[in-house]
Write an enzyme that holds these catalytic residues in place. Structure first.
Site, mmCIF file in Angstrom:
data_model
loop_
_atom_site.group_PDB
_atom_site.id
_atom_site.type_symbol
_atom_site.label_atom_id
_atom_site.label_comp_id
_atom_site.label_asym_id
_atom_site.label_seq_id
_atom_site.Cartn_x
_atom_site.Cartn_y
_atom_site.Cartn_z
ATOM 1 N NE ARG A 96 -15.007 3.818 -2.790
ATOM 2 C CZ ARG A 96 -13.485 3.883 -3.048
ATOM 3 N NH1 ARG A 96 -13.276 3.006 -4.051
ATOM 4 N NH2 ARG A 96 -12.798 3.981 -2.785
ATOM 5 C CD GLU A 108 -7.497 3.066 0.235
ATOM 6 O OE1 GLU A 108 -7.426 3.041 -1.091
ATOM 7 O OE2 GLU A 108 -6.797 2.272 0.643
ATOM 8 C CE LYS A 153 -2.886 -2.206 -0.446
ATOM 9 N NZ LYS A 153 -3.544 -2.465 -1.197
ATOM 10 C CG HIS A 167 -4.618 -0.916 3.865
ATOM 11 N ND1 HIS A 167 -5.216 -0.703 2.762
ATOM 12 C CD2 HIS A 167 -3.774 0.014 4.145
ATOM 13 C CE1 HIS A 167 -4.227 0.963 2.395
ATOM 14 N NE2 HIS A 167 -3.500 0.920 3.874
ATOM 15 C CG ASN A 168 -6.985 -2.315 -0.469
ATOM 16 O OD1 ASN A 168 -6.426 -1.466 0.415
ATOM 17 N ND2 ASN A 168 -7.535 -2.632 -1.580
ATOM 18 C CB SER A 212 -0.918 0.229 1.174
ATOM 19 O OG SER A 212 -1.558 1.488 0.902
#
Length: 486
Positions: free
Chosen positions: A300, A203, A196, A199-200, A142
């Site tokens: 989104r 985010e 990860k 983490h995203n 990242s």
């Protein structure tokens, strides 16, 4: 070695064999190569399009780079055990590169997938390569382009023995915070890519929350430059983070053609690459609530339905927006709402990580993971120091909200948080992530919820049974409900 296309300047100190190899010279791959090389390692590179390899090496004379026109030459140029990082699109392209590499490798060679692969794919590849006598690492990386070049946060998963081989390179190229490298061995198998993924997901939540703050300011009549100044000021305080920093910079940017703020010219139609959706699916499979992240992913999706929204805006009515009476107080209110909701996004992501880590026996150390997120990565923020401290002080912490620092923070900010959500709802301004965060907080802190009625409904139509508050826990009951006709 006829297929080697290396362009070295007179000062390049080239050894016979390279220390590291990378396949896939898109922007991230190129920057990672330059990062590795800058720390004293010779790097071999390969790209499917040979011209890309040649151009990349030619642009960097004097550096210890070896460009190969074929995979055979690329593999031959590496010292054993070979260390090869793949930086291609997740999914089938990774499998395709692995299949091409296998016949060329020797037992003990290491293949590293540095893309955003689904952790279950990583587990499958790990088992497959192990059966071939090879070693595999799924490493989340990242930091974007800048992080790749100057120091990313790296989340490698795989056998501990393989990590020990890669440790000198990974620690050298990672970001550093207080002298500590932003990389640790996350755990076995797919643990690295799983972390990860979370983490995203965090985010996604963080970005959506910032966008909702922007929406409120815009509705209140702040100019884009005024908003830029607010975010820049916030970046000097408790909310200091990479995402707040780039938000201020993005709002400052003026379009050269029109003289207008570039943000106001960008179509409100967001993209995504799948990691947020993977996080939602994993949370559902593990019965963990990640409502803030869920709201961010859904936001989104709704943004992508631009034509439908434009049509609906002409048919579906809302209230008249008037935030002028509170404009002077709005900055402080939104600051607290953003800070509190940001804590919830992290709390939910960490809760899912904890649950999955225990289920898989990965031995995830949430304190050390939070520590490597303090530098290099997209979600790096000042308050990650507090999260690191929270889990180092209490590794068995049930939920981040219960840590003394965060408990005090949520108690202190919640009035402004509630007023911000109320203002948004009253004025018809969508704040799904703010609302979901507050809903999670209020549900988690409630000693008694309305699920007693829900259990009555379930027992009524399906005889699903229920427990009673006046009977021993685990004892199930069923009521003979009256018949309903029609």
């Amino acid at each position: 070695m006829a297929a080697i296309h290396n362009v070295f300047g007179p000062r390049a100190n080239v050894t016979m064999k390279s220390d590291f190899g990378l396949i896939g010279l898109a922007v991230m791959g190129q920057n990672l190569v330059l990062n590795v090389e800058s720390h004293g390692f010779q790097v071999s590179v390969f790209n499917r399009t040979t011209a890309v390899t040649d151009e990349f090496v030619a642009r960097h004379p004097g550096k210890k780079l070896v460009g190969a026109a074929t995979l055979e030459a690329f593999v031959e140029s590496l010292a054993t055990p070979r260390k090869i990082q793949i930086m291609v699109k997740a999914g089938a392209p990774v499998d395709a590169v692995i299949e091409q590499l296998i016949p060329l490798l020797s037992p003990g060679d290491i293949v590293i997938d540095g893309g955003n692969s689904l952790y279950t794919d990583t587990e499958r590849r790990d088992a497959y390569l192990t059966s071939k006598g090879l070693r595999f690492i799924g490493a989340g990386v990242s930091g974007g382009e800048e992080g790749a070049r100057k120091g990313p946060s790296i989340m490698p998963g795989g056998p501990l023995s393989t990590w020990e081989v890669m440790k000198p390179i990974f620690e050298a190229i990672s970001a550093k915070v207080d002298g500590e490298p932003c990389v640790i061995h996350i755990g076995p198998g797919g643990a690295g890519h799983y972390v990860k993924m979370i983490h995203n997901g965090i985010e996604y939540g963080d970005m959506q929350l910032i966008c909702e703050a922007y929406s409120l300011f815009k509705a209140a009549g702040f100019t884009t430059q005024e908003m830029a100044a607010i975010f820049n000021q916030w970046n000097e305080g408790e909310l200091q983070s990479y995402l707040i920093q780039i938000t201020g910079k993005a709002l400052e940017q003026v379009d050269a053609e029109t003289g207008k703020p570039i943000v106001e010219l960008i179509l409100d139609k967001a993209g995504q690459k799948g990691t947020g959706q993977w996080t939602l699916l994993n949370a559902a499979e593990n019965a963990v609530v990640i409502s803030t992240i869920n709201a961010a992913v859904e936001a989104r999706v709704l943004s992508s339905q631009k034509k439908q929204r434009v049509a609906a805006s002409k048919e579906l009515k809302g209230p008249k927006v008037d935030l002028s009476p509170v404009k002077a107080q709005l900055v402080a209110k939104v600051h607290d709402a953003l800070y509190a909701s940001k804590v919830i996004s992290y709390a939910q992501g960490l809760d899912l990580m904890k649950t999955m880590g225990e289920k898989k026996g990965w031995g995830l150390d949430l304190g050390r993971i939070a520590a490597i997120w303090r530098g290099g990565c997209i979600i790096r923020a000042r308050f990650l120091n507090r999260i690191t401290d929270a889990y180092r002080s209490n590794p068995q912490l049930t939920n981040l909200m219960l840590d003394p620092f965060f408990k005090e923070l949520l108690n202190r900010t919640q009035q402004n948080w509630r007023e911000t959500v109320a203002l948004a709802v009253t004025n018809g301004i969508p704040v799904p992530a703010f609302s979901a965060s507050l809903g999670y907080y209020d549900s988690y802190r409630s000693e008694r919820l309305s699920a007693n009625l829900l259990q009555a409904q379930r027992d009524f139509f399906g005889a699903h049974t229920y427990e009673r508050i006046d009977k021993p826990e685990g004892t199930m009951f069923h009521t003979e409900w009256p018949e309903v006709i029609g």
